[in-house]
Write an enzyme that holds these catalytic residues in place. Structure first.
Site, PDB file in Angstrom:
ATOM      1  N   ASN A 213      -3.523   6.326  -2.084  1.00 22.32           N
ATOM      2  CA  ASN A 213      -3.378   6.560  -0.647  1.00 22.32           C
ATOM      3  C   ASN A 213      -2.791   7.938  -0.337  1.00 22.32           C
ATOM      4  O   ASN A 213      -2.999   8.463   0.754  1.00 22.32           O
ATOM      5  CB  ASN A 213      -2.549   5.445  -0.014  1.00 22.32           C
ATOM      6  CG  ASN A 213      -3.387   4.188   0.160  1.00 22.32           C
ATOM      7  OD1 ASN A 213      -4.590   4.261   0.379  1.00 22.32           O
ATOM      8  ND2 ASN A 213      -2.763   3.027   0.031  1.00 22.32           N
TER       9      ASN A 213
ATOM     10  N   SER B 142       0.827  -1.209   0.000  1.00 22.73           N
ATOM     11  CA  SER B 142       0.000   0.000   0.000  1.00 22.73           C
ATOM     12  C   SER B 142       0.858   1.254   0.000  1.00 22.73           C
ATOM     13  O   SER B 142       0.360   2.334  -0.309  1.00 22.73           O
ATOM     14  CB  SER B 142      -0.858   0.059   1.262  1.00 22.73           C
ATOM     15  OG  SER B 142      -1.589  -1.109   1.434  1.00 22.73           O
TER      16      SER B 142
ATOM     17  N   GLU C 156      -3.451  -0.088  -9.327  1.00 21.50           N
ATOM     18  CA  GLU C 156      -2.490   1.019  -9.443  1.00 21.50           C
ATOM     19  C   GLU C 156      -1.116   0.378  -9.692  1.00 21.50           C
ATOM     20  O   GLU C 156      -0.699  -0.496  -8.936  1.00 21.50           O
ATOM     21  CB  GLU C 156      -2.521   1.767  -8.103  1.00 21.50           C
ATOM     22  CG  GLU C 156      -1.770   3.039  -8.027  1.00 21.50           C
ATOM     23  CD  GLU C 156      -2.009   3.716  -6.666  1.00 21.50           C
ATOM     24  OE1 GLU C 156      -2.143   3.039  -5.624  1.00 21.50           O
ATOM     25  OE2 GLU C 156      -2.033   4.954  -6.654  1.00 21.50           O
TER      26      GLU C 156
ATOM     27  N   HIS D 143      -0.739  -2.742  -7.240  1.00 24.47           N
ATOM     28  CA  HIS D 143      -1.528  -2.451  -6.036  1.00 24.47           C
ATOM     29  C   HIS D 143      -3.018  -2.642  -6.318  1.00 24.47           C
ATOM     30  O   HIS D 143      -3.654  -1.791  -6.928  1.00 24.47           O
ATOM     31  CB  HIS D 143      -1.219  -1.001  -5.591  1.00 24.47           C
ATOM     32  CG  HIS D 143      -1.916  -0.587  -4.337  1.00 24.47           C
ATOM     33  ND1 HIS D 143      -2.187   0.729  -4.039  1.00 24.47           N
ATOM     34  CD2 HIS D 143      -2.393  -1.307  -3.294  1.00 24.47           C
ATOM     35  CE1 HIS D 143      -2.799   0.793  -2.878  1.00 24.47           C
ATOM     36  NE2 HIS D 143      -2.937  -0.418  -2.404  1.00 24.47           N
TER      37      HIS D 143
HETATM   38  N1  LIG Z   1      -6.107  -4.743   3.495  1.00 25.71           N
HETATM   39  C1  LIG Z   1      -6.235  -3.847   2.545  1.00 25.71           C
HETATM   40  O1  LIG Z   1      -7.257  -3.129   2.437  1.00 25.71           O
HETATM   41  C2  LIG Z   1      -5.126  -3.689   1.511  1.00 25.71           C
HETATM   42  C3  LIG Z   1      -5.399  -3.016   0.309  1.00 25.71           C
HETATM   43  C4  LIG Z   1      -4.374  -2.903  -0.644  1.00 25.71           C
HETATM   44  C5  LIG Z   1      -3.111  -3.409  -0.357  1.00 25.71           C
HETATM   45  N2  LIG Z   1      -2.867  -4.051   0.830  1.00 25.71           N
HETATM   46  C6  LIG Z   1      -1.523  -4.592   1.075  1.00 25.71           C
HETATM   47  O2  LIG Z   1      -1.547  -5.994   0.799  1.00 25.71           O
HETATM   48  C7  LIG Z   1      -0.608  -6.684   1.654  1.00 25.71           C
HETATM   49  C8  LIG Z   1      -1.331  -7.785   2.406  1.00 25.71           C
HETATM   50  O3  LIG Z   1      -2.390  -7.212   3.158  1.00 25.71           O
HETATM   51  P1  LIG Z   1      -3.591  -8.127   3.738  1.00 25.71           P
HETATM   52  O4  LIG Z   1      -4.605  -7.162   4.239  1.00 25.71           O
HETATM   53  O5  LIG Z   1      -3.949  -9.189   2.763  1.00 25.71           O
HETATM   54  O6  LIG Z   1      -2.839  -8.827   4.983  1.00 25.71           O
HETATM   55  P2  LIG Z   1      -3.266 -10.144   5.791  1.00 25.71           P
HETATM   56  O7  LIG Z   1      -2.731  -9.970   7.160  1.00 25.71           O
HETATM   57  O8  LIG Z   1      -4.719 -10.456   5.593  1.00 25.71           O
HETATM   58  O9  LIG Z   1      -2.440 -11.322   5.038  1.00 25.71           O
HETATM   59  C9  LIG Z   1      -1.037 -11.404   5.046  1.00 25.71           C
HETATM   60  C10 LIG Z   1      -0.650 -12.888   4.895  1.00 25.71           C
HETATM   61  O10 LIG Z   1       0.753 -12.967   4.665  1.00 25.71           O
HETATM   62  C11 LIG Z   1       1.257 -14.115   5.342  1.00 25.71           C
HETATM   63  N3  LIG Z   1       2.694 -13.905   5.532  1.00 25.71           N
HETATM   64  C12 LIG Z   1       3.289 -13.012   6.340  1.00 25.71           C
HETATM   65  N4  LIG Z   1       4.631 -13.073   6.194  1.00 25.71           N
HETATM   66  C13 LIG Z   1       4.870 -14.041   5.258  1.00 25.71           C
HETATM   67  C14 LIG Z   1       6.049 -14.553   4.645  1.00 25.71           C
HETATM   68  N5  LIG Z   1       7.259 -14.067   4.972  1.00 25.71           N
HETATM   69  N6  LIG Z   1       5.925 -15.529   3.728  1.00 25.71           N
HETATM   70  C15 LIG Z   1       4.706 -16.014   3.376  1.00 25.71           C
HETATM   71  N7  LIG Z   1       3.538 -15.548   3.924  1.00 25.71           N
HETATM   72  C16 LIG Z   1       3.631 -14.583   4.838  1.00 25.71           C
HETATM   73  C17 LIG Z   1       0.454 -14.182   6.638  1.00 25.71           C
HETATM   74  O11 LIG Z   1       0.458 -15.502   7.166  1.00 25.71           O
HETATM   75  C18 LIG Z   1      -0.940 -13.736   6.150  1.00 25.71           C
HETATM   76  O12 LIG Z   1      -1.742 -14.854   5.796  1.00 25.71           O
HETATM   77  C19 LIG Z   1       0.035  -5.601   2.524  1.00 25.71           C
HETATM   78  O13 LIG Z   1       1.213  -5.173   1.933  1.00 25.71           O
HETATM   79  C20 LIG Z   1      -1.025  -4.481   2.500  1.00 25.71           C
HETATM   80  O14 LIG Z   1      -0.480  -3.208   2.738  1.00 25.71           O
HETATM   81  C21 LIG Z   1      -3.859  -4.221   1.767  1.00 25.71           C
END
Ligand SMILES: NC(=O)c1ccc[n+]([C@@H]2O[C@H](COP(=O)([O-])OP(=O)(O)OC[C@H]3O[C@@H](n4cnc5c(N)ncnc54)[C@H](O)[C@@H]3O)[C@@H](O)[C@H]2O)c1
Length: 282
Positions: free
Chosen positions: A179, A108, A141, A129
């Site tokens: 963002n 993000s 994005e 993104h």
């Molecule tokens: N949540 C949102 O609204 C949103 C929107 C756009 C982008 N993002 C970005 O997407 C990414 C993920 O966000 P999310 O909300 O899905 O998080 P989340 O916590 O739901 O999922 C993250 C997953 O990654 C796994 N993980 C962590 N470290 C790991 C590793 N080293 N190897 C393999 N797996 C690993 C965890 O077990 C977990 O299942 C982040 O970078 C976030 O900023 C989130």
């Protein structure tokens, strides 16, 4: 660059599982990897309940080994939002992925240029993104790091379009486009609440009905997660060096109190079935 036939996704949380679902539904072979087996089980349950069809489910393979991603033409990383942990992953992926593969991040806010610097292939590293939830939201994005090649950009854009998405292109500065604009608005909504200008309901209703937003900024913050909003504000503040991006003290206090939004059933609003007596600021 070879045609993209196989997509690797690292992280099977809310974003990674949605990205894997999109890729499988659009005829690509998918490897979805997560270090946590429970996350893989939750992702399978979520994807199969979205009725993606048998063909898509057959194309989707789950793994807890990064090595399985070596056949992927592009790997999209969607693990937690930490620069150190993502850099370590990019370094590992660089050693595993085939030499032609693109390494993309769904971050993000973290610098694509810095993630690319953890690899020996910075021209093949890019930001992809997706918005939340990926199967539904229309935008992807695309962020070009300092060394991202035109070829990598074109292939990534084509993939997003194959998923039926509209794309925009951002240079690699903190917060990118969406963002950079959205988070200061949410932060300002917190200031408006913090300084007693209006109630949370009137702030949200004012922005919904006065500016035609589908959700008010405070409800949206609860959906995104207040911890996520705070971490993005910190990245904007640090990366752009302007005090106008300083996180609102009320946002900081809510996060300190564990009021992270819908995922904890309490954020700006209280979603619990039996709400406790609110503090004066609620
Ligand atoms: N949540 C949102 O609204 C949103 C929107 C756009 C982008 N993002 C970005 O997407 C990414 C993920 O966000 P999310 O909300 O899905 O998080 P989340 O916590 O739901 O999922 C993250 C997953 O990654 C796994 N993980 C962590 N470290 C790991 C590793 N080293 N190897 C393999 N797996 C690993 C965890 O077990 C977990 O299942 C982040 O970078 C976030 O900023 C989130």
């Amino acid at each position: 660059m070879a045609e993209i036939k196989c997509v690797g996704v690292v992280g099977a949380g809310q974003m990674g599982s949605g990205i894997a679902q999109l890729a499988a539904m659009n005829g690509l072979d998918v490897w979805l990897m997560d270090a946590d087996r429970d996350a893989l089980s939750r992702a399978t349950a979520a994807i199969s309940s979205s009725e993606v069809g048998d063909d898509a489910m057959r194309r989707l393979r789950l793994t807890s080994s990064l090595q399985d991603l070596r056949s992927a033409d592009i790997i999209v990383e969607a693990i937690l939002e930490s620069e150190d942990i993502k850099k370590k992953l990019f370094n590992d992926l660089d050693g595993i992925a085939k030499s032609s593969a693109i390494l993309a991040s769904n971050t993000s806010s973290i610098s694509i240029t810095r993630l690319a610097s953890a690899t020996q292939r910075p021209s093949q590293v890019i930001g992809m993104h997706f918005m939340n939830p990926p199967p539904i939201m229309k935008l992807v994005e695309i962020i070009r790091g300092a060394d991202t090649s035109e070829e990598t950009f074109v292939a990534t854009k084509a993939l997003a379009e194959r998923f039926g998405k509209t794309t925009v292109c951002s240079q690699d500065y903190s917060g990118f486009i969406v963002n950079r604009i959205l988070m200061p608005m949410i932060n300002e909504a917190f200031h408006t609440l913090y300084t007693g200008v209006a109630t949370k309901e009137d702030i949200d209703s004012g922005m919904k009905h006065g500016t035609n937003h589908p959700m008010g900024p405070l409800e949206l913050a609860d959906l995104i997660g207040l911890d996520v909003c705070l971490s993005i504000m910190k990245v904007l503040h640090q990366g752009l060096g302007d005090s106008k991006y300083a996180p609102c003290p009320l946002l900081v206090q809510y996060v300190d109190a564990g009021r992270l939004g819908r995922k904890r059933e309490i954020g700006v609003y209280d979603y619990r079935k039996k709400p406790v007596t609110p503090s004066p600021r609620l």
